[in-house]
Design an enzyme around this catalytic site. Structure first.
Site, PDB file in Angstrom:
ATOM      1  N   HIS A   1      -2.668   7.451   2.814  1.00  0.00           N
ATOM      2  CA  HIS A   1      -3.192   6.186   2.307  1.00  0.00           C
ATOM      3  C   HIS A   1      -4.562   5.938   2.946  1.00  0.00           C
ATOM      4  CE1 HIS A   1      -3.885   2.143   1.287  1.00  0.00           C
ATOM      5  NE2 HIS A   1      -3.531   1.632   2.449  1.00  0.00           N
TER       6      HIS A   1
ATOM      7  N   CYS B   1       0.817  -1.223   0.000  1.00  0.00           N
ATOM      8  CA  CYS B   1       0.000   0.000   0.000  1.00  0.00           C
ATOM      9  C   CYS B   1       0.848   1.269   0.000  1.00  0.00           C
ATOM     10  CB  CYS B   1      -0.955   0.004   1.177  1.00  0.00           C
ATOM     11  SG  CYS B   1      -2.088  -1.394   1.152  1.00  0.00           S
TER      12      CYS B   1
ATOM     13  N   ASN C   1     -10.155   0.414   0.862  1.00  0.00           N
ATOM     14  CA  ASN C   1      -8.697   0.485   0.787  1.00  0.00           C
ATOM     15  C   ASN C   1      -8.251  -0.044  -0.581  1.00  0.00           C
ATOM     16  OD1 ASN C   1      -5.950   0.002   0.928  1.00  0.00           O
ATOM     17  ND2 ASN C   1      -5.993  -0.903   2.968  1.00  0.00           N
TER      18      ASN C   1
HETATM   19  N1  COA Z   1     -18.059  -7.675  11.082  1.00  0.00           N
HETATM   20  C1  COA Z   1     -18.482  -7.904  12.317  1.00  0.00           C
HETATM   21  N2  COA Z   1     -17.654  -8.312  13.310  1.00  0.00           N
HETATM   22  C2  COA Z   1     -16.361  -8.440  12.993  1.00  0.00           C
HETATM   23  C3  COA Z   1     -15.858  -8.207  11.707  1.00  0.00           C
HETATM   24  C4  COA Z   1     -16.761  -7.805  10.723  1.00  0.00           C
HETATM   25  N3  COA Z   1     -16.390  -7.550   9.472  1.00  0.00           N
HETATM   26  N4  COA Z   1     -14.526  -8.427  11.702  1.00  0.00           N
HETATM   27  C5  COA Z   1     -14.199  -8.796  12.956  1.00  0.00           C
HETATM   28  N5  COA Z   1     -15.300  -8.808  13.738  1.00  0.00           N
HETATM   29  C6  COA Z   1     -15.422  -9.153  15.155  1.00  0.00           C
HETATM   30  C7  COA Z   1     -14.238  -9.927  15.667  1.00  0.00           C
HETATM   31  O1  COA Z   1     -14.404 -11.309  15.427  1.00  0.00           O
HETATM   32  C8  COA Z   1     -14.279  -9.579  17.136  1.00  0.00           C
HETATM   33  O2  COA Z   1     -15.261 -10.372  17.747  1.00  0.00           O
HETATM   34  P1  COA Z   1     -15.044 -10.941  19.252  1.00  0.00           P
HETATM   35  O3  COA Z   1     -14.930  -9.702  20.107  1.00  0.00           O
HETATM   36  O4  COA Z   1     -16.261 -11.716  19.476  1.00  0.00           O
HETATM   37  O5  COA Z   1     -13.771 -11.721  19.199  1.00  0.00           O
HETATM   38  C9  COA Z   1     -14.777  -8.144  17.158  1.00  0.00           C
HETATM   39  O6  COA Z   1     -15.417  -7.940  15.902  1.00  0.00           O
HETATM   40  C10 COA Z   1     -13.667  -7.134  17.312  1.00  0.00           C
HETATM   41  O7  COA Z   1     -12.633  -7.448  16.395  1.00  0.00           O
HETATM   42  P2  COA Z   1     -11.289  -6.653  16.364  1.00  0.00           P
HETATM   43  O8  COA Z   1     -10.373  -7.330  15.408  1.00  0.00           O
HETATM   44  O9  COA Z   1     -10.825  -6.454  17.775  1.00  0.00           O
HETATM   45  O10 COA Z   1     -11.774  -5.246  15.797  1.00  0.00           O
HETATM   46  P3  COA Z   1     -10.967  -3.932  15.631  1.00  0.00           P
HETATM   47  O11 COA Z   1     -11.579  -2.865  16.432  1.00  0.00           O
HETATM   48  O12 COA Z   1      -9.475  -4.134  15.776  1.00  0.00           O
HETATM   49  O13 COA Z   1     -11.235  -3.587  14.089  1.00  0.00           O
HETATM   50  C11 COA Z   1     -10.115  -3.622  11.971  1.00  0.00           C
HETATM   51  C12 COA Z   1     -10.756  -4.468  13.073  1.00  0.00           C
HETATM   52  C13 COA Z   1      -9.558  -4.575  10.898  1.00  0.00           C
HETATM   53  C14 COA Z   1     -11.194  -2.746  11.341  1.00  0.00           C
HETATM   54  C15 COA Z   1      -8.995  -2.739  12.580  1.00  0.00           C
HETATM   55  O14 COA Z   1      -8.141  -3.510  13.384  1.00  0.00           O
HETATM   56  C16 COA Z   1      -8.202  -2.037  11.517  1.00  0.00           C
HETATM   57  O15 COA Z   1      -8.697  -1.169  10.832  1.00  0.00           O
HETATM   58  N6  COA Z   1      -6.891  -2.365  11.371  1.00  0.00           N
HETATM   59  C17 COA Z   1      -6.091  -1.821  10.308  1.00  0.00           C
HETATM   60  C18 COA Z   1      -6.293  -2.673   9.080  1.00  0.00           C
HETATM   61  C19 COA Z   1      -5.732  -2.038   7.830  1.00  0.00           C
HETATM   62  O16 COA Z   1      -5.853  -0.853   7.648  1.00  0.00           O
HETATM   63  N7  COA Z   1      -5.143  -2.870   6.962  1.00  0.00           N
HETATM   64  C20 COA Z   1      -4.612  -2.449   5.706  1.00  0.00           C
HETATM   65  C21 COA Z   1      -3.284  -1.815   5.858  1.00  0.00           C
HETATM   66  S1  COA Z   1      -2.638  -1.264   4.361  1.00  0.00           S
END
Ligand code: COA
Length: 319
Positions: free
Chosen positions: A246, A111, A276
């Site tokens: 980004h 990215c 993204n």
């Molecule tokens: N819909 C509903 N629930 C979801 C889900 C979805 N799409 N994806 C995950 N969950 C659930 C998980 O299973 C978890 O459930 P649990 O509490 O029962 O275990 C809960 O939601 C929380 O998950 P978590 O991973 O802690 O959420 P988060 O607040 O960290 O958000 C992201 C997840 C991916 C949105 C966040 O971590 C993020 O934006 N990270 C950066 C990713 C990124 O930008 N990547 C590209 C880089 S170039």
């Protein structure tokens, strides 16, 4: 010597996919996705390929600049999702737009790829090797996603953005860094080995990510890298007219704006509509704000990107 953006262009697949549409085949909801990421919909290829999107974005950038394809010196395509391994996408773009005298190659810094490509073009042009360049970020991320994994399939979108650059004497400064020690935070093993001698185990072939770790990494390194860049130039965030980051996640962008103490209105976004789009996100954003007339002569802009590798970069440019 440095570079100036003379034209921009973009290309996105026709099909827009809303969060509600995703919630029909993975256990997710519009509310969850919007709250955690800011994403409302994304465009997903239904046949459009990386070379096609890159070629159309490039053609639009040249039309915008009124530039002659036969006079282009260099084409760099940043991509990590090309369907075709050989030849590189940049050579396919060269053929598509008729840039027969250009040197053309691809670059993969995930990215952060577009900024790595832009920095590379700056070095070639500043050294006097070339007079101009087309720099393109193009991705069909949907090829690399496990569409039953709700933790990743909601995040990404497809598209391409391109900038046409010419030599200029405006300031252009950049920092780019990589940390291969964190190669396990975000990765994708995509191809099966075709070797008759291969005895290894074929592994998971989709994008795999530690979302929380990526979030922490992105908010920290982007803030630190922009601060370092501005400090080196004797500038503060107040001196910057626009921050083009980004487009991975609205919460990441909001956190960085708070940490830099820079008003959120200086951070245009398209992640809500496009998701993204990896290396395409920044050039797509540049094209949008240029077409809206928001890029004005003399403005100081900072761009910053991060991605798998881990890789990250920030650059400062005058419009
Ligand atoms: N819909 C509903 N629930 C979801 C889900 C979805 N799409 N994806 C995950 N969950 C659930 C998980 O299973 C978890 O459930 P649990 O509490 O029962 O275990 C809960 O939601 C929380 O998950 P978590 O991973 O802690 O959420 P988060 O607040 O960290 O958000 C992201 C997840 C991916 C949105 C966040 O971590 C993020 O934006 N990270 C950066 C990713 C990124 O930008 N990547 C590209 C880089 S170039």
């Amino acid at each position: 010597m440095s570079i100036r953006i003379m034209g921009t262009g973009s290309a996105i697949p026709n099909k827009a996919v809303t969060n509600d549409e995703l919630s029909r085949f993975v256990d997710t909801s519009d509310d969850w996705i919007k709250e955690r990421t800011g994403i409302e919909s994304r465009h997903i290829a239904t046949g459009e390929t990386v070379d096609e999107l890159a070629g159309n974005a490039a053609r639009n950038a040249l039309l915008d600049a009124g530039a002659d394809p036969s006079k282009i010196d260099m084409i760099i395509v940043a991509t990590c999702s090309a369907e075709q391994a050989l030849p590189c996408i940049a050579c396919q773009v060269q053929k598509y737009i008729g840039a027969y005298s250009a040197v053309a190659f691809d670059l993969n810094a995930a990215c952060a790829g577009f900024l790595f490509a832009l920095n590379t073009a700056d070095v070639y042009i500043s050294k006097g090797i070339y007079k101009n360049a087309l720099v393109i970020g193009a991705e069909v991320m949907s090829n690399m996603i496990n569409w039953s994994d709700r933790t990743t399939c909601i995040l990404f979108g497809d598209g391409a953005g391109a900038v046409y650059l010419e030599r200029d004497d405006r300031p252009f400064k950049f920092i780019q860094k990589s940390n291969g020690l964190k190669d396990d935070v975000l990765f994708c093993w995509q191809r099966d080995s075709m070797s008759a001698f291969y005895r290894g185990v074929q592994t998971y072939k989709y994008v795999s990510m530690d979302g929380k770790e990526v979030f922490r990494f992105a908010t920290r390194v982007v803030t630190d890298t922009i601060s370092e860049l501005l400090f080196d130039e004797g500038l503060s965030p107040d001196d910057i007219d626009m921050f083009l980051l980004h487009q991975a996640n609205l919460r990441i962008i909001e956190t960085i704006s708070k940490r830099l103490k820079a008003d959120i209105s200086k951070f245009p976004t398209n992640v809500e509509r496009l998701g993204n789009t990896s290396s395409a996100s920044i050039p797509l954003l540049i094209d949008e704000i240029r077409k809206e007339g928001r890029l004005k002569e003399g403005m100081k802009i900072v761009m910053s990107g991060f991605g798998a590798g881990l890789t990250y970069s920030a650059c400062l440019m005058e419009v």
